[in-house]
Each structure stands twice: as C-alpha cells, then as structure tokens.
Design a protein around this motif. Sequence first.
Motif, PDB file in Angstrom:
ATOM      1  N   UNK A   1      -3.264 -21.805 -35.855  1.00 29.02           N
ATOM      2  CA  UNK A   1      -2.846 -20.723 -36.730  1.00 29.02           C
ATOM      3  C   UNK A   1      -2.783 -21.192 -38.180  1.00 29.02           C
ATOM      4  N   UNK A   2      -2.218 -22.384 -38.387  1.00 32.97           N
ATOM      5  CA  UNK A   2      -2.126 -22.931 -39.742  1.00 32.97           C
ATOM      6  C   UNK A   2      -3.513 -23.336 -40.242  1.00 32.97           C
ATOM      7  N   UNK A   3      -4.318 -23.914 -39.355  1.00 32.70           N
ATOM      8  CA  UNK A   3      -5.678 -24.314 -39.718  1.00 32.70           C
ATOM      9  C   UNK A   3      -6.506 -23.117 -40.182  1.00 32.70           C
ATOM     10  N   UNK A   4      -6.206 -21.959 -39.601  1.00 32.31           N
ATOM     11  CA  UNK A   4      -6.928 -20.735 -39.974  1.00 32.31           C
ATOM     12  C   UNK A   4      -6.439 -20.131 -41.288  1.00 32.31           C
ATOM     13  N   UNK A   5      -5.377 -20.751 -41.865  1.00 35.26           N
ATOM     14  CA  UNK A   5      -4.944 -20.310 -43.191  1.00 35.26           C
ATOM     15  C   UNK A   5      -3.549 -19.732 -43.298  1.00 35.26           C
ATOM     16  N   UNK A   6      -2.802 -19.661 -42.184  1.00 31.55           N
ATOM     17  CA  UNK A   6      -1.450 -19.100 -42.250  1.00 31.55           C
ATOM     18  C   UNK A   6      -0.475 -20.127 -42.830  1.00 31.55           C
TER      19      UNK A   6
ATOM     20  N   UNK B   1      -1.625 -32.629 -36.093  1.00 34.79           N
ATOM     21  CA  UNK B   1      -1.142 -32.068 -37.363  1.00 34.79           C
ATOM     22  C   UNK B   1      -1.839 -32.728 -38.556  1.00 34.79           C
ATOM     23  N   UNK B   2      -2.222 -34.004 -38.371  1.00 35.11           N
ATOM     24  CA  UNK B   2      -2.881 -34.727 -39.459  1.00 35.11           C
ATOM     25  C   UNK B   2      -4.126 -34.043 -39.964  1.00 35.11           C
ATOM     26  N   UNK B   3      -4.769 -33.251 -39.112  1.00 36.90           N
ATOM     27  CA  UNK B   3      -5.983 -32.545 -39.513  1.00 36.90           C
ATOM     28  C   UNK B   3      -5.698 -31.376 -40.455  1.00 36.90           C
ATOM     29  N   UNK B   4      -4.412 -31.047 -40.625  1.00 35.09           N
ATOM     30  CA  UNK B   4      -4.048 -29.911 -41.475  1.00 35.09           C
ATOM     31  C   UNK B   4      -3.834 -30.298 -42.939  1.00 35.09           C
ATOM     32  N   UNK B   5      -4.147 -31.534 -43.264  1.00 32.82           N
ATOM     33  CA  UNK B   5      -3.907 -32.006 -44.627  1.00 32.82           C
ATOM     34  C   UNK B   5      -4.583 -31.171 -45.692  1.00 32.82           C
ATOM     35  N   UNK B   6      -5.779 -30.675 -45.416  1.00 29.20           N
ATOM     36  CA  UNK B   6      -6.506 -29.885 -46.420  1.00 29.20           C
ATOM     37  C   UNK B   6      -5.826 -28.547 -46.686  1.00 29.20           C
ATOM     38  N   UNK B   7      -5.060 -28.053 -45.679  1.00 31.33           N
ATOM     39  CA  UNK B   7      -4.348 -26.781 -45.845  1.00 31.33           C
ATOM     40  C   UNK B   7      -2.957 -27.003 -46.421  1.00 31.33           C
ATOM     41  N   UNK B   8      -2.209 -27.954 -45.838  1.00 31.70           N
ATOM     42  CA  UNK B   8      -0.812 -28.150 -46.216  1.00 31.70           C
ATOM     43  C   UNK B   8      -0.617 -29.108 -47.385  1.00 31.70           C
TER      44      UNK B   8
END
Length: 225
Positions: free
Chosen positions: A102-107, A123-130
């Motif tokens: 959900x976060x990876x998709x932009x939420x 979660x480490x893969x979400x660095x570009x979003x978060x």
Amino acid sequence: MVQQSKRYRAATTKVEKRAYPLDEAISIVKSFPPAKFDQTVEIHLRLGIDPKQSDQAIRGSVSLPAGIGKVKRVIAFCPDDMVEGVTAAGAVEAGGDELVKKVSDGWTDFDVAVAHPSMMPKVGRLGRVLGPQGKMPSPKSGTVTPEVVQAVTEFAAGKVEFRNDNTGNIHAVVGKVSFEPEKLKVNVEAFLETIRRMKPSSSKGVYIRNVVLAATMTPGVRVAL
C-alpha cells in the motif's frame, strides 16, 4: 520581497536583538498578537557540529513531559500476530506485506512509520517513498524496535523525532501557544537536555551555539543558554 502581515510586524516590536532567559522568551512568544488557530511552538537550534561527518549526526526522538498538543497518525509494519495489539495501541494501519504494498503504491497519509526489526528487509524497499518525506523507520529515531506496541503508543501521543539538517541545525515542535508557560518550559528543558546528552565526542568548541523559540506565524525569540 516577502510581504509581512500587520500582525507579524506588530510582533517584531516586542523582540529585541538579544537573548532572553527561557521564562521571558516563552512569555514573549505567548504575548504575540494571536492567529485564528492555536499556533505550534517550535525550537530551532544551531549546533557546533560538522554535518558532513557521519559520526557527528544528531538524530533521535524524545517524549516531552507535557506532550505537544497533537495526536499523530502512526502506522506499524509488524508480524501478523502483533497487529491486534498494535492497532489497540493507536496505529491507524498495521501489518506486513499488504501494508508494504500500500505504501509502495504511494499511500503516505500518516505522520510516523514504526517497524519491527524482522520487517526491515521488506520495509527497506520503501526508501524511495518514505525517505524524501522523512518517514523512513530508523533505529536511531526509535522507529525500528521490537517494542512496537510501546513505540506506537508514544508516537501517537506526540513523541518528537528530530535530526540535524545539512547546515547543522535542528528544528522541532515543543508545544502549542495555548500551553501554560510551565508546560512549554519543561518541554524545552527536556528537549535541550536530550540534545546535550547526544553531543558527539568528535565535536569541538561550543556545541549548542544558538537557540530560538517561535510560533507558526511569529518572529523568533533567542534564548539565553
């Protein structure tokens, strides 16, 4: 040139170009002409660190004694068996793979993200979003911890995260203008004590060089250390 409001110009007449004792600085901030909302009170510090040196980075979190007058929206990346407890503690969303997606998709409709250590490979893969929003979980800020329930409880209640910027300054929330002076004082003192304890051993000279208090729409007031 930025156009200053009449309220702001009126506020500047209350401030001299000097540092004030903390009690007096708080009194001045509270005396500024009021806005149409309860303004946030912030503390701004100029530190004697070299922000280019990783061993001098200042980053952490602190639970202020009087809170900050705001409930934060917290999410938690955690194993399935923790979801019920974490949700009960105040998380607006909790879970594993589905929440990561959900976060990876932009939420990103939340203020703080907390993660159990076992979830960090995903979660480490979400660095570009978060990362750009300053919401990436980190052990240094207390947002990566096995004590997920406790972390959610504290951050939802207003636990403050902070980190130095690339010029060696730190900015953080310490309350609201509507707070009683004593509540603002204990919050400021607690925050400053936390920063003092984090002084890097490699930092030379004066560590805390300048402290300023300001509300959302007011000039800053220097605080005497």
